[in-house]
Scaffold this motif. Structure first.
Motif, PDB file in Angstrom:
ATOM      1  N   PHE A 122       0.813  -1.207   0.000  1.00 29.52           N
ATOM      2  CA  PHE A 122       0.000   0.000   0.000  1.00 29.52           C
ATOM      3  C   PHE A 122       0.855   1.269   0.000  1.00 29.52           C
ATOM      4  N   SER A 123       2.187   1.153   0.106  1.00 26.96           N
ATOM      5  CA  SER A 123       3.044   2.342   0.151  1.00 26.96           C
ATOM      6  C   SER A 123       2.988   3.085  -1.171  1.00 26.96           C
ATOM      7  N   ALA A 124       2.617   4.356  -1.104  1.00 30.32           N
ATOM      8  CA  ALA A 124       2.553   5.181  -2.311  1.00 30.32           C
ATOM      9  C   ALA A 124       2.373   6.633  -1.918  1.00 30.32           C
ATOM     10  N   VAL A 129       0.079  14.947  -2.881  1.00 30.96           N
ATOM     11  CA  VAL A 129       1.473  15.039  -2.437  1.00 30.96           C
ATOM     12  C   VAL A 129       2.413  14.822  -3.618  1.00 30.96           C
ATOM     13  N   GLY A 130       2.098  13.874  -4.468  1.00 30.20           N
ATOM     14  CA  GLY A 130       2.935  13.553  -5.611  1.00 30.20           C
ATOM     15  C   GLY A 130       3.097  14.706  -6.581  1.00 30.20           C
ATOM     16  N   GLU A 131       2.054  15.493  -6.752  1.00 31.78           N
ATOM     17  CA  GLU A 131       2.129  16.639  -7.654  1.00 31.78           C
ATOM     18  C   GLU A 131       2.984  17.757  -7.079  1.00 31.78           C
ATOM     19  N   ARG A 132       3.093  17.838  -5.768  1.00 30.99           N
ATOM     20  CA  ARG A 132       3.950  18.844  -5.133  1.00 30.99           C
ATOM     21  C   ARG A 132       5.414  18.438  -5.187  1.00 30.99           C
ATOM     22  N   ASP A 133       5.698  17.127  -5.171  1.00 30.49           N
ATOM     23  CA  ASP A 133       7.088  16.637  -5.189  1.00 30.49           C
ATOM     24  C   ASP A 133       7.172  15.459  -6.156  1.00 30.49           C
ATOM     25  N   VAL A 134       7.216  15.775  -7.432  1.00 26.69           N
ATOM     26  CA  VAL A 134       7.194  14.747  -8.480  1.00 26.69           C
ATOM     27  C   VAL A 134       8.384  13.791  -8.381  1.00 26.69           C
TER      28      VAL A 134
END
Length: 179
Positions: A122-124, A129-134
């Motif tokens: 489930f780690s992701a 958050v991903g869009e802030r730190d691609v």
């Protein structure tokens, strides 16, 4: 000995021990010999309950999945892992291990020391958050998956890597979304 016979697919070495034990049982050979042969097997391979590791276990899905799986397979057979420290409440519900999916050696140690046979990944980093730190999202979401897949291959672990509705795009209907 039926349980042992079902484990044939695991590996050549275990296969030979299992088949030898099975043949001894079929031929009514000494029970002591059968026990000696089975004693050479790693104990986790002759259990009927899996040892389950849930990476990202303190996220949105982990606690609920752990509760359900613990009801089925037992409290001690389901281990949550994450890179944040759990609350006392989470620790009281069952085992927890610190594990960073980006740290291959640490994850390998957790898998080996806890005799893991199933891994739920489930780690992701999700969209916001991903869009802030691609770069971090790429690292966690790609390298993390690669690490758990490699370890699953190495240790013959059953693995489940789910996706989210976000993988299908914003136009995906929320009801009856594709699986």
């Amino acid at each position: 000995y039926y349980k042992c016979y079902l484990l044939i697919e695991l590996s050549d070495k275990r296969y030979s021990y299992i088949m030898l034990a099975y043949q001894c049982a079929v031929r009514n050979l000494c029970r002591k010999n059968v026990k000696q042969i089975l004693g050479k097997l790693d104990k986790r391979w002759i259990s009927d309950k899996p040892r389950i590791l849930i990476t990202g276990g303190l996220g949105q899905l982990g606690p609920g999945a752990a509760k359900t799986l613990r009801n089925v397979y037992g409290k001690d057979n389901v281990i949550l892992s994450d890179i944040v420290m759990p609350t006392d409440e989470v620790l009281a519900e069952g085992p927890f291990r610190y594990a960073d999916v980006l740290d291959y050696k640490n994850l390998q140690e957790v898998i080996v020391n806890n005799q893991i046979t199933w891994l739920i990944h489930f780690s992701a980093l999700l969209s916001a958050v991903g869009e802030r730190d691609v770069p971090l999202a790429i690292k966690v979401n790609i390298e993390g998956v690669r690490n758990v897949i490699e370890l699953a291959k190495q240790y013959r672990i059953r693995i489940f890597v789910p996706s989210t509705i976000g993988a299908f795009g914003p136009e995906t209907p929320r009801h009856l979304a594709p699986i």
